[in-house]
Design a protein around this motif. Structure first.
Motif, mmCIF file in Angstrom:
data_model
loop_
_atom_site.group_PDB
_atom_site.id
_atom_site.type_symbol
_atom_site.label_atom_id
_atom_site.label_comp_id
_atom_site.label_asym_id
_atom_site.label_seq_id
_atom_site.Cartn_x
_atom_site.Cartn_y
_atom_site.Cartn_z
ATOM 1 N N ILE A 6 0.734 -0.701 -0.406
ATOM 2 C CA ILE A 6 -0.228 -0.106 -0.288
ATOM 3 C C ILE A 6 0.750 1.264 0.023
ATOM 4 O O ILE A 6 1.624 1.402 0.268
ATOM 5 N N PRO A 7 0.587 2.031 -0.481
ATOM 6 C CA PRO A 7 0.657 3.564 -0.758
ATOM 7 C C PRO A 7 1.244 4.349 0.879
ATOM 8 O O PRO A 7 0.734 3.787 1.322
ATOM 9 N N PHE A 8 3.145 4.765 0.810
ATOM 10 C CA PHE A 8 3.442 5.229 1.997
ATOM 11 C C PHE A 8 3.110 7.231 1.939
ATOM 12 O O PHE A 8 3.248 7.445 1.454
ATOM 13 N N VAL A 9 2.380 7.074 3.411
ATOM 14 C CA VAL A 9 2.939 8.931 3.550
ATOM 15 C C VAL A 9 3.127 9.067 4.631
ATOM 16 O O VAL A 9 2.755 8.243 5.801
ATOM 17 N N PRO A 10 4.117 9.732 4.771
ATOM 18 C CA PRO A 10 4.903 10.054 6.000
ATOM 19 C C PRO A 10 3.525 10.889 7.039
ATOM 20 O O PRO A 10 3.078 11.558 6.635
ATOM 21 N N ARG A 11 4.593 10.684 8.391
ATOM 22 C CA ARG A 11 3.481 11.322 9.355
ATOM 23 C C ARG A 11 3.851 12.240 10.027
ATOM 24 O O ARG A 11 5.727 12.696 9.169
ATOM 25 N N ALA A 12 3.967 13.646 10.494
ATOM 26 C CA ALA A 12 5.338 14.899 11.433
ATOM 27 C C ALA A 12 6.066 13.840 11.463
ATOM 28 O O ALA A 12 5.711 12.388 12.862
ATOM 29 N N GLY A 13 6.798 14.520 12.079
ATOM 30 C CA GLY A 13 8.567 13.596 12.938
ATOM 31 C C GLY A 13 9.514 13.762 11.852
ATOM 32 O O GLY A 13 9.529 13.782 10.510
ATOM 33 N N THR A 14 10.756 12.835 11.374
ATOM 34 C CA THR A 14 11.541 13.016 11.232
ATOM 35 C C THR A 14 11.924 11.244 10.705
ATOM 36 O O THR A 14 11.210 10.731 10.838
ATOM 37 N N ALA A 15 13.125 11.857 9.326
ATOM 38 C CA ALA A 15 12.552 10.358 8.711
ATOM 39 C C ALA A 15 13.076 9.091 9.303
ATOM 40 O O ALA A 15 13.230 7.687 9.039
ATOM 41 N N GLU A 16 13.932 9.894 10.095
ATOM 42 C CA GLU A 16 14.943 9.021 11.377
ATOM 43 C C GLU A 16 13.827 7.760 12.184
ATOM 44 O O GLU A 16 13.794 6.477 12.338
ATOM 45 N N ALA A 18 10.112 7.449 11.407
ATOM 46 C CA ALA A 18 9.399 6.770 9.998
ATOM 47 C C ALA A 18 10.123 5.264 10.238
ATOM 48 O O ALA A 18 9.916 4.374 9.978
ATOM 49 N N GLU A 19 11.853 5.918 9.302
ATOM 50 C CA GLU A 19 12.365 4.179 9.452
ATOM 51 C C GLU A 19 12.320 3.396 11.215
ATOM 52 O O GLU A 19 12.414 2.128 10.790
ATOM 53 N N GLN A 20 12.829 4.477 12.183
ATOM 54 C CA GLN A 20 12.160 3.233 13.452
ATOM 55 C C GLN A 20 11.436 2.902 12.801
ATOM 56 O O GLN A 20 11.078 1.540 14.199
ATOM 57 N N GLU A 21 10.546 2.985 12.995
ATOM 58 C CA GLU A 21 9.275 2.500 13.190
ATOM 59 C C GLU A 21 8.674 1.382 11.598
ATOM 60 O O GLU A 21 7.602 0.097 12.030
ATOM 61 N N THR A 22 9.144 1.772 10.721
ATOM 62 C CA THR A 22 8.551 0.941 9.219
ATOM 63 C C THR A 22 9.716 -0.149 8.664
ATOM 64 O O THR A 22 9.026 -0.532 8.137
ATOM 65 N N PRO A 224 -4.564 1.341 -8.997
ATOM 66 C CA PRO A 224 -4.238 2.151 -7.617
ATOM 67 C C PRO A 224 -4.611 1.419 -6.659
ATOM 68 O O PRO A 224 -5.215 1.580 -6.230
ATOM 69 N N GLN A 225 -3.930 1.734 -5.319
ATOM 70 C CA GLN A 225 -3.977 1.133 -4.290
ATOM 71 C C GLN A 225 -4.514 2.043 -3.767
ATOM 72 O O GLN A 225 -5.539 1.451 -2.744
ATOM 73 N N ALA A 226 -4.750 3.270 -3.798
ATOM 74 C CA ALA A 226 -5.385 4.075 -3.266
ATOM 75 C C ALA A 226 -7.107 3.801 -2.848
ATOM 76 O O ALA A 226 -8.338 4.324 -1.789
ATOM 77 N N GLU A 227 -7.460 3.435 -4.072
ATOM 78 C CA GLU A 227 -8.804 3.207 -4.537
ATOM 79 C C GLU A 227 -9.192 1.248 -3.953
ATOM 80 O O GLU A 227 -10.273 1.133 -3.862
ATOM 81 N N GLN A 228 -7.732 0.428 -3.220
ATOM 82 C CA GLN A 228 -8.139 -0.378 -2.266
ATOM 83 C C GLN A 228 -8.027 -0.408 -0.855
ATOM 84 O O GLN A 228 -7.211 -2.465 -0.792
ATOM 85 N N GLY A 229 -8.333 1.143 -0.341
ATOM 86 C CA GLY A 229 -8.574 0.922 1.493
ATOM 87 C C GLY A 229 -7.177 1.617 1.559
ATOM 88 O O GLY A 229 -6.946 1.367 2.725
ATOM 89 N N GLY A 230 -6.740 2.925 0.719
ATOM 90 C CA GLY A 230 -6.039 3.639 1.404
ATOM 91 C C GLY A 230 -4.730 3.594 1.558
ATOM 92 O O GLY A 230 -4.052 2.177 1.261
ATOM 93 N N SER A 231 -4.147 4.098 2.811
ATOM 94 C CA SER A 231 -2.285 4.157 2.368
ATOM 95 C C SER A 231 -1.874 4.150 4.274
ATOM 96 O O SER A 231 -2.796 4.725 4.786
ATOM 97 N N HIS A 232 -0.677 3.301 4.283
ATOM 98 C CA HIS A 232 -0.243 3.027 6.028
ATOM 99 C C HIS A 232 0.552 4.006 6.050
ATOM 100 O O HIS A 232 1.302 4.687 4.840
ATOM 101 N N THR A 233 0.784 4.291 7.068
ATOM 102 C CA THR A 233 1.520 5.280 7.454
ATOM 103 C C THR A 233 1.869 4.201 9.073
ATOM 104 O O THR A 233 3.246 5.032 9.626
ATOM 105 N N GLY A 234 1.699 3.539 9.639
ATOM 106 C CA GLY A 234 2.513 2.785 10.822
ATOM 107 C C GLY A 234 3.286 1.687 10.138
ATOM 108 O O GLY A 234 3.705 1.601 8.787
ATOM 109 N N SER A 235 3.237 1.126 10.722
ATOM 110 C CA SER A 235 4.188 -0.263 10.966
ATOM 111 C C SER A 235 4.217 -1.768 11.436
ATOM 112 O O SER A 235 3.714 -2.614 10.232
#
Length: 392
Positions: A6-16, A18-22, A224-235
């Motif tokens: 599914i598409p990845f949409v970053p949340r507020a916060g640093t890249a580090e 995001a990588e820690q979580e995902t 497109p994945q956006a039409e099949q359930g949205g995009s995740h932001t966690g891991s």
């Protein structure tokens, strides 16, 4: 129903963060299961390692469970050598900023036995869980270290070769991916004549073939994945078998719009498509813990407990489009002060900054150069092999 990327949409916060979580938290959780599926290196990586000169020192960044270590190292008894070469080798092992007392002790023992490691390599990864398996792959010419892929603390001129196989695509921004390439080329030995120091990179491709098991990238353009359930932001949210993801949870976000702090440069728009190329995705990993056995003390019989609940994790991947990996290498080379030369030593080429280039034998004395020896597409991945040297 099989889980799909599914598409990845970053949340507020640093890249580090995001990588820690995902990435990092996910690999720690699935390290045992993951290692069971990663036992054989890819053929082109095998060919690269087999082609390296013996008596060299190498670096494996993003080494995972260390499945390249058996190919990247040789035990000392296979390669006896003379005292002069032994001393040079020992000094370079000691020059590595991360060499441990144990490593130096092994080198000394090899020297006393009139032999030394035929090939020494350091495997680096962030996951403690995966490194436990990597240590099991070690022979006398190797060492495992926990650290960041983009670690730049190695001393220059230490390593004869370096690899980064299927790891750079876990970094969430273009800048961090470029830094990872810099970490590959910066510590390499710069020679004025062959054999030059070499490196190899592997990343997942956006251009997934029709037969690919990875339903993402080009293979998902028509749906497109956006039409099949949205995009995740966690891991790492867990779900029971058959449970639907709650659209209001942290693991779902129907908005594909730009998010503050997002790296939008990677979501390139193809002029021939109405939809943007979704290059940043979360790839599912369904983890089924092994069955747990217990013994009934009264009957001494062993029975299997009820299957543990499945857990669904999502790992971040940046899917590279054609030419993106070589562009990344050229940008990293420019940042490090290298001139990019063509794969053919006798041809005139442009420098990394797009200016007038020259043959390696026509460069100014002291000029550091980088050459892309080859690049291509293999099994839904992009790969690149390069080498570096200096004009003297």
């Amino acid at each position: 129903m099989k889980e799909e990327p599914i598409p990845f949409v970053p949340r507020a916060g640093t890249a580090e963060e995001a990588e820690q979580e995902t990435v990092h938290e996910v690999y720690e959780a699935i390290s045992t299961h993951f290692s069971q599926t990663r036992r054989k290196p890819w053929p082109l990586v095998v060919a690269f390692l087999d082609s390296l000169p013996r008596d060299t020192i190498g670096l494996d960044l993003g080494a995972g469970n260390g499945n390249h270590l058996p190919l990247a190292t040789y035990p000392p008894e296979e390669h006896p050598t003379g005292p002069e070469e032994e001393e040079k080798y020992d000094l370079r092992v000691a020059a590595s900023s991360q060499s441990s007392d144990q490593t130096l002790k092994r080198t000394a023992e090899a020297r006393e036995s009139n032999a030394r490691p035929g090939r020494f390599s350091i495997a680096l990864d962030h996951s403690a869980g995966l490194l436990k398996f990597a240590k099991g792959q070690l022979v006398s010419g190797g060492e495992c270290i926990r650290g960041e892929m983009g670690f730049k603390g190695w001393r220059g001129g230490v390593f004869d070769w370096a690899i980064n196989i299927a790891a750079i695509h876990h970094l969430t921004t273009h800048e961090r991916r470029k830094d990872a390439v810099v970490a590959v080329i910066r510590p390499l030995v710069l020679r004025s004549k062959a054999p030059f120091s070499r490196f190899m990179l592997y990343v997942w491709a956006y251009e997934q073939s029709s037969g690919s098991k990875r339903k993402m990238g080009a293979a998902a353009d028509s749906t497109p994945q956006a039409e099949q359930g949205g995009s995740h932001t966690g891991s790492s949210r867990h779900s029971a078998p058959g449970e639907e993801m709650d659209a209001s949870s942290d693991m779902a976000n129907l908005a594909i719009s730009n998010v503050s702090g997002a790296d939008t440069s990677s979501n390139c728009t193809d002029n021939h498509l109405t939809n943007p190329k979704i290059q940043d995705v979360l790839v599912p990993w369904v983890y089924q813990p092994p069955p747990v056995k217990r013994t009934d003390a009264s009957t001494t019989s062993t029975e299997t407990m009820k299957d543990s609940e499945k857990k669904l994790y999502h790992r971040y991947y940046h899917l590279f489009i054609k030419g993106e990996l070589s562009d990344l290498v050229r940008q990293a080379a420019k940042e490090e002060g290298f001139v990019c030369v063509d794969a053919r030593p006798d041809s005139l080429v442009s420098a990394c900054d797009g200016g007038t280039g020259a043959r390696t034998d026509a460069l100014e004395i002291g000029t550091r150069w980088l050459r892309i020896r080859g690049e291509g597409y293999e099994a839904d991945n992009w790969w690149l092999e390069g080498e570096v040297g200096v004009r003297k």
